[in-house]
Design a protein around this motif. Structure first.
Motif, PDB file in Angstrom:
ATOM      1  N   ALA A  82       7.360  -3.455   2.371  1.00 50.49           N
ATOM      2  CA  ALA A  82       6.097  -4.216   2.320  1.00 50.49           C
ATOM      3  C   ALA A  82       5.377  -4.199   3.564  1.00 50.49           C
ATOM      4  CB  ALA A  82       6.623  -5.591   1.797  1.00 50.49           C
ATOM      5  N   LEU A 132       2.867  -4.231  -4.735  1.00 47.86           N
ATOM      6  CA  LEU A 132       4.126  -4.081  -4.909  1.00 47.86           C
ATOM      7  C   LEU A 132       4.242  -4.320  -6.579  1.00 47.86           C
ATOM      8  CD1 LEU A 132       6.283  -5.434  -2.243  1.00 47.86           C
ATOM      9  CD2 LEU A 132       6.299  -3.048  -2.761  1.00 47.86           C
ATOM     10  N   VAL A 138       1.940  -8.915  -5.186  1.00 52.59           N
ATOM     11  CA  VAL A 138       3.105  -8.691  -5.816  1.00 52.59           C
ATOM     12  C   VAL A 138       3.063  -8.909  -7.545  1.00 52.59           C
ATOM     13  CG1 VAL A 138       5.599  -8.795  -5.961  1.00 52.59           C
ATOM     14  CG2 VAL A 138       4.443  -8.774  -3.724  1.00 52.59           C
TER      15      VAL A 138
END
Length: 247
Positions: A112, A123, A150
């Protein structure tokens, strides 16, 4: 303990109020009662993983869990796939990282951090069988996980199919020379880079959704890199092409 909710009533209330924030629930082996039945039924209805642990395992997992019930909660909120895809299209590096059963939170955090530093889009992580995005991953990321969008998914294969349908090229990284040399590759942006778990790599069902394979040549004779190191090398090559304006 970071990102853990303890107690029968607090966990049951959390399952009812915000099930999407829960990674999994643990219970002391042998627990019974109407509240435990309600909690198990609620977990099943919401698709939340739960498991019963003996006393010693529960104490190691959640020290001080006196009522025998605890929920592990994600360290951050998650985004819908459409939001992630839109962000990636606009990103300086139009790349999404998809992590297929990467177990080590330190590796997740490092990836990350690299992705954010290079201007990546975000992500995709599976809800099950991957590292918790809790305190350890957050610390390793140096705050990157809090800044990156994410997406938490239940089925990575279907998620990649949706990315493909949205115009993203899907690549996977290989441990050996089974695909294209990453130093010679010509990438098609926007794209998704799939990195496999530390032990088994990308699962066959996930690999079927990938259009291209990449490997890192190692003329120095070293056998392998860990997933965070490999991911940094591949992302670096993608950034080189994206920033140079090469199509």
């Amino acid at each position: 303990m970071d990102n853990v909710v303890m107690g029968r009533k607090p966990v049951l209330e959390l399952v009812g109020r915000d099930p999407g924030s829960i990674e999994h629930v643990v219970l002391r082996q042998g627990l019974k009662g109407q509240d435990i039945k309600e909690l198990i039924d609620a977990c099943k209805a919401s698709g939340i993983r739960f498991r019963f642990l003996p006393d010693d395992s529960l104490e190691r997992s959640v020290p001080g869990c006196r009522q025998g019930v605890a929920a592990f909660v994600a360290a951050k909120s998650f985004v819908e796939l459409d939001e992630l895809l839109d962000n990636a299209r606009r990103a300086p590096l139009p790349v999404i990282l998809a992590l297929d059963q990467v177990q080590d939170p330190g590796n997740v955090g490092s990836l990350a951090r690299t992705l954010l530093a290079l201007g990546g889009g975000g992500l995709i992580v599976p809800k099950h069988h991957g590292a918790r995005l809790g305190g350890a991953a957050s610390k390793s990321s140096a705050g990157a996980l809090e800044r990156l969008p994410v997406r938490l998914c239940t089925n990575l294969s279907r998620e990649l199919e949706a990315c493909y349908d949205a115009g993203f090229t899907i690549y996977k990284a290989e441990a050996g020379p089974k695909g294209g040399d990453v130093f010679k590759a010509d990438f098609n942006f926007p794209l998704v880079l799939v990195l496999g778990g530390e032990e088994k790599g990308v699962r066959p069902g996930v690999a079927k959704r990938c259009e291209g394979s990449l490997f890192i040549p190692m003329p120095g004779g070293f056998e392998s890199l860990n997933v965070a190191q490999a991911g940094a090398v591949v992302l670096g090559q993608m950034a080189r092409q994206a920033f140079s304006g090469k199509k």
